[in-house]
Each structure stands twice: as C-alpha cells, then as structure tokens.
Write a protein that holds these residues in place. Sequence first.
Motif, PDB file in Angstrom:
ATOM      1  N   ASP A  31      22.907   7.188 -43.443  1.00 34.86           N
ATOM      2  CA  ASP A  31      22.674   6.335 -44.621  1.00 34.86           C
ATOM      3  C   ASP A  31      23.666   6.636 -45.739  1.00 34.86           C
ATOM      4  O   ASP A  31      24.036   5.745 -46.506  1.00 34.86           O
ATOM      5  CB  ASP A  31      21.244   6.530 -45.153  1.00 34.86           C
ATOM      6  N   SER A  32      24.111   7.883 -45.837  1.00 31.76           N
ATOM      7  CA  SER A  32      25.052   8.243 -46.902  1.00 31.76           C
ATOM      8  C   SER A  32      26.399   7.562 -46.687  1.00 31.76           C
ATOM      9  O   SER A  32      27.064   7.173 -47.651  1.00 31.76           O
ATOM     10  CB  SER A  32      25.244   9.763 -46.964  1.00 31.76           C
ATOM     11  N   LEU A  33      26.812   7.390 -45.428  1.00 34.50           N
ATOM     12  CA  LEU A  33      28.060   6.677 -45.145  1.00 34.50           C
ATOM     13  C   LEU A  33      27.925   5.201 -45.491  1.00 34.50           C
ATOM     14  O   LEU A  33      28.868   4.579 -45.998  1.00 34.50           O
ATOM     15  CB  LEU A  33      28.447   6.841 -43.675  1.00 34.50           C
ATOM     16  N   LEU A  35      39.448   4.111 -47.568  1.00 36.46           N
ATOM     17  CA  LEU A  35      40.021   5.326 -46.987  1.00 36.46           C
ATOM     18  C   LEU A  35      40.731   4.999 -45.675  1.00 36.46           C
ATOM     19  O   LEU A  35      41.861   5.440 -45.430  1.00 36.46           O
ATOM     20  CB  LEU A  35      38.894   6.337 -46.753  1.00 36.46           C
ATOM     21  N   TRP A  36      40.087   4.211 -44.840  1.00 37.34           N
ATOM     22  CA  TRP A  36      40.660   3.849 -43.546  1.00 37.34           C
ATOM     23  C   TRP A  36      41.944   3.028 -43.716  1.00 37.34           C
ATOM     24  O   TRP A  36      42.926   3.250 -43.013  1.00 37.34           O
ATOM     25  CB  TRP A  36      39.643   3.062 -42.726  1.00 37.34           C
ATOM     26  N   ARG A  37      41.939   2.104 -44.658  1.00 32.20           N
ATOM     27  CA  ARG A  37      43.109   1.237 -44.846  1.00 32.20           C
ATOM     28  C   ARG A  37      44.303   2.014 -45.415  1.00 32.20           C
ATOM     29  O   ARG A  37      45.435   1.542 -45.345  1.00 32.20           O
ATOM     30  CB  ARG A  37      42.742   0.033 -45.711  1.00 32.20           C
ATOM     31  N   LYS A  38      44.049   3.197 -45.974  1.00 31.61           N
ATOM     32  CA  LYS A  38      45.143   4.086 -46.390  1.00 31.61           C
ATOM     33  C   LYS A  38      45.500   5.088 -45.300  1.00 31.61           C
ATOM     34  O   LYS A  38      46.277   6.013 -45.546  1.00 31.61           O
ATOM     35  CB  LYS A  38      44.748   4.863 -47.648  1.00 31.61           C
ATOM     36  N   GLN A  39      44.868   4.943 -44.115  1.00 35.07           N
ATOM     37  CA  GLN A  39      45.036   5.906 -43.024  1.00 35.07           C
ATOM     38  C   GLN A  39      44.596   7.299 -43.471  1.00 35.07           C
ATOM     39  O   GLN A  39      45.212   8.313 -43.125  1.00 35.07           O
ATOM     40  CB  GLN A  39      46.484   5.934 -42.516  1.00 35.07           C
ATOM     41  N   GLY A  40      43.520   7.322 -44.246  1.00 37.20           N
ATOM     42  CA  GLY A  40      42.983   8.573 -44.756  1.00 37.20           C
ATOM     43  C   GLY A  40      41.976   9.201 -43.809  1.00 37.20           C
ATOM     44  O   GLY A  40      41.731   8.712 -42.706  1.00 37.20           O
ATOM     45  N   THR A  41      41.393  10.321 -44.252  1.00 38.59           N
ATOM     46  CA  THR A  41      40.454  11.059 -43.415  1.00 38.59           C
ATOM     47  C   THR A  41      39.292  11.585 -44.250  1.00 38.59           C
ATOM     48  O   THR A  41      39.427  11.863 -45.438  1.00 38.59           O
ATOM     49  CB  THR A  41      41.126  12.258 -42.727  1.00 38.59           C
ATOM     50  N   MET A  42      38.154  11.733 -43.575  1.00 43.05           N
ATOM     51  CA  MET A  42      37.000  12.415 -44.141  1.00 43.05           C
ATOM     52  C   MET A  42      36.675  13.595 -43.233  1.00 43.05           C
ATOM     53  O   MET A  42      36.488  13.428 -42.026  1.00 43.05           O
ATOM     54  CB  MET A  42      35.795  11.482 -44.222  1.00 43.05           C
ATOM     55  N   ARG A  43      36.653  14.794 -43.813  1.00 41.56           N
ATOM     56  CA  ARG A  43      36.272  15.992 -43.072  1.00 41.56           C
ATOM     57  C   ARG A  43      34.902  16.439 -43.570  1.00 41.56           C
ATOM     58  O   ARG A  43      34.719  16.680 -44.762  1.00 41.56           O
ATOM     59  CB  ARG A  43      37.300  17.112 -43.248  1.00 41.56           C
ATOM     60  N   LEU A  44      33.978  16.550 -42.653  1.00 35.04           N
ATOM     61  CA  LEU A  44      32.589  16.848 -42.989  1.00 35.04           C
ATOM     62  C   LEU A  44      32.158  18.142 -42.312  1.00 35.04           C
ATOM     63  O   LEU A  44      32.340  18.309 -41.106  1.00 35.04           O
ATOM     64  CB  LEU A  44      31.700  15.692 -42.516  1.00 35.04           C
ATOM     65  N   ILE A  89      25.034  10.839 -34.705  1.00 32.26           N
ATOM     66  CA  ILE A  89      26.334  11.491 -34.583  1.00 32.26           C
ATOM     67  C   ILE A  89      26.501  12.079 -33.183  1.00 32.26           C
ATOM     68  O   ILE A  89      27.553  11.950 -32.546  1.00 32.26           O
ATOM     69  CB  ILE A  89      26.486  12.593 -35.644  1.00 32.26           C
ATOM     70  N   LEU A  90      25.444  12.720 -32.684  1.00 33.40           N
ATOM     71  CA  LEU A  90      25.503  13.314 -31.350  1.00 33.40           C
ATOM     72  C   LEU A  90      25.659  12.233 -30.285  1.00 33.40           C
ATOM     73  O   LEU A  90      26.432  12.392 -29.335  1.00 33.40           O
ATOM     74  CB  LEU A  90      24.238  14.134 -31.092  1.00 33.40           C
ATOM     75  N   MET A 129      34.987   8.289 -35.578  1.00 32.39           N
ATOM     76  CA  MET A 129      35.321   9.566 -34.952  1.00 32.39           C
ATOM     77  C   MET A 129      36.492   9.415 -33.991  1.00 32.39           C
ATOM     78  O   MET A 129      37.373  10.276 -33.937  1.00 32.39           O
ATOM     79  CB  MET A 129      34.075  10.114 -34.247  1.00 32.39           C
ATOM     80  N   ASN A 130      36.541   8.319 -33.256  1.00 35.41           N
ATOM     81  CA  ASN A 130      37.623   8.096 -32.298  1.00 35.41           C
ATOM     82  C   ASN A 130      38.961   7.899 -32.979  1.00 35.41           C
ATOM     83  O   ASN A 130      39.991   8.384 -32.506  1.00 35.41           O
ATOM     84  CB  ASN A 130      37.290   6.878 -31.429  1.00 35.41           C
ATOM     85  N   ASP A 131      38.970   7.192 -34.114  1.00 39.26           N
ATOM     86  CA  ASP A 131      40.211   6.905 -34.826  1.00 39.26           C
ATOM     87  C   ASP A 131      40.643   8.026 -35.773  1.00 39.26           C
ATOM     88  O   ASP A 131      41.644   7.902 -36.467  1.00 39.26           O
ATOM     89  CB  ASP A 131      40.081   5.601 -35.613  1.00 39.26           C
ATOM     90  N   GLY A 132      39.875   9.113 -35.809  1.00 37.14           N
ATOM     91  CA  GLY A 132      40.246  10.246 -36.649  1.00 37.14           C
ATOM     92  C   GLY A 132      39.911  10.062 -38.110  1.00 37.14           C
ATOM     93  O   GLY A 132      40.319  10.869 -38.953  1.00 37.14           O
ATOM     94  N   LEU A 133      39.166   9.009 -38.431  1.00 34.36           N
ATOM     95  CA  LEU A 133      38.745   8.797 -39.818  1.00 34.36           C
ATOM     96  C   LEU A 133      37.704   9.827 -40.235  1.00 34.36           C
ATOM     97  O   LEU A 133      37.693  10.287 -41.378  1.00 34.36           O
ATOM     98  CB  LEU A 133      38.187   7.375 -39.963  1.00 34.36           C
ATOM     99  N   LEU A 134      36.824  10.205 -39.300  1.00 32.99           N
ATOM    100  CA  LEU A 134      35.767  11.170 -39.573  1.00 32.99           C
ATOM    101  C   LEU A 134      35.873  12.339 -38.607  1.00 32.99           C
ATOM    102  O   LEU A 134      35.794  12.167 -37.390  1.00 32.99           O
ATOM    103  CB  LEU A 134      34.396  10.499 -39.427  1.00 32.99           C
ATOM    104  N   GLU A 135      36.092  13.540 -39.167  1.00 33.92           N
ATOM    105  CA  GLU A 135      36.084  14.774 -38.384  1.00 33.92           C
ATOM    106  C   GLU A 135      34.876  15.591 -38.819  1.00 33.92           C
ATOM    107  O   GLU A 135      34.620  15.746 -40.021  1.00 33.92           O
ATOM    108  CB  GLU A 135      37.353  15.574 -38.608  1.00 33.92           C
TER     109      GLU A 135
END
Length: 248
Positions: free
Chosen positions: A49-51, A61-70, A81-82, A126-132
Amino acid sequence: MSSNDALFTELDLDILYEGWGQDILDSFVRPVLKCARSYDRLTGFFTVDSLLAVADGIDALWRKQGTMRLIVGIHDVPHEILEAERLDAKTADEMVEEVRRRLLEEVSSVQDEFARDRLATLAWMMNDGLLEIRIACPVDLENHRSGGIFHNKRMIFRDTEGNTVVGVGSPNETGAGMQGNIEELSVFTDWEEGQRAFVQRHTESFENIWNDNREYLTVVELDVSFANELQTSSTPRNSPLCCSNPPS
C-alpha cells in the motif's frame, strides 16, 4: 523544466514535518520523490500500500531510470513481494513485458498498474531493477538470531544533480505510516552548510547496512531461494538463510 526534472533545491523544504502521515506524504514525501533519481529506505514494517501511495513518484523515478533500495525487517516481508520473487521465469517475463509496454506507450501509469495487478507491477519493478530489496535480521555477537526486530526508519533521496535529502523519524513504509498514523519526520539537506555532516553520516550508515557491514545485523538480498524459505517458514526470523549460525 517539467516537475519531474525539478531539483530538490527548488523545493521549499521544512526541517520538521509532524501530524497525520497523509499530510507528511503530501507535503514532503511525494514532492521530493517526484524530483528524485534514487530513493533509499530503511523500514521496520512494509506494505505494498505504501508504494501505491507514492505511485506518481515511483512513475517519475522509473522514467529517470532511477532506483529504489529498500531494507525491511525480516519479521514483516509482505507475501506479495515473496510471490513476485518466486514467479517462474516465463510467467514473470510475460507479466513484466505487458506492464512495461503499457507504461512505455503512456497508456497507463504506475498507479493504474497497481490497481490492475499488484503482483505483476511488483514483478515489473523488481525485474527492471527499479526496486531492490534486502532483508535485515538482528543478531547477537555470536551471530545468533536476536529476539528483537529491525525497527529503523530512514529515507534518503538524491536528485539528478546529486543533491541529497535525508528524513529520519517515525513513519514506516506502510499504508498507515504514510497516511493514517500521527507521525513526525526530521529533514536535512546536504546543500545547507550546517547539515552536511548529518546527511553524510546517514548515507554512509545506509550503505553499511545495505552491504551487510553491521555486527548486530545480517542483511540478505531477497532472491528466489530466500523468498521460498520465508514463504514456507512459519517463523521467518528463524530462517537459516538469515542467521548463519542459529542456536541449537
């Protein structure tokens, strides 16, 4: 310059935000995230829900080719997530490609995709590396699992010019923390002379935790084997993958 290309230095940031989580979300988190190139987050508790609450910022973030590390505590890894991590390759590829196509063609937004299919959207992130995602498990000095939980709460944002904003306070990365609770957040920036040391210390601390360089924590990358272990374990914090030397 579009709002997604704006810099943190153009925002009117306060040093303290307090009150309803929704107000902190609207006045601080969402405006900063829309300008961010990266978003690092420590949280004791996490919900998808937070996302959804910051979906417009995730889109930017995605359109800048950015990343979120959690980094989230092992006691509270959401089943969605699992499930996204455990998808077989063919199914994941098909789901991810469809989400990616709609976003690239701009017929959909991240918020639309979460409403359409949360699992597919998580798999795409997760696949595109946006969320680690990495999982934190408290341990004692003998590397035995601890009875406590990972309860840190910190946000670190960087924009396209490398300006950094750090927020430390009470909100978890949950729907309640971002909306329904009474929360507070202290904010510091690295372009203000008296605040640079604070920002540097907190960014260095995040990197140490992310790289499993804290004697009181074991931090593990969320991969398929670990997701399987957590999904099948009735007590996730007892996972042998989390603590390399659990007590007998």
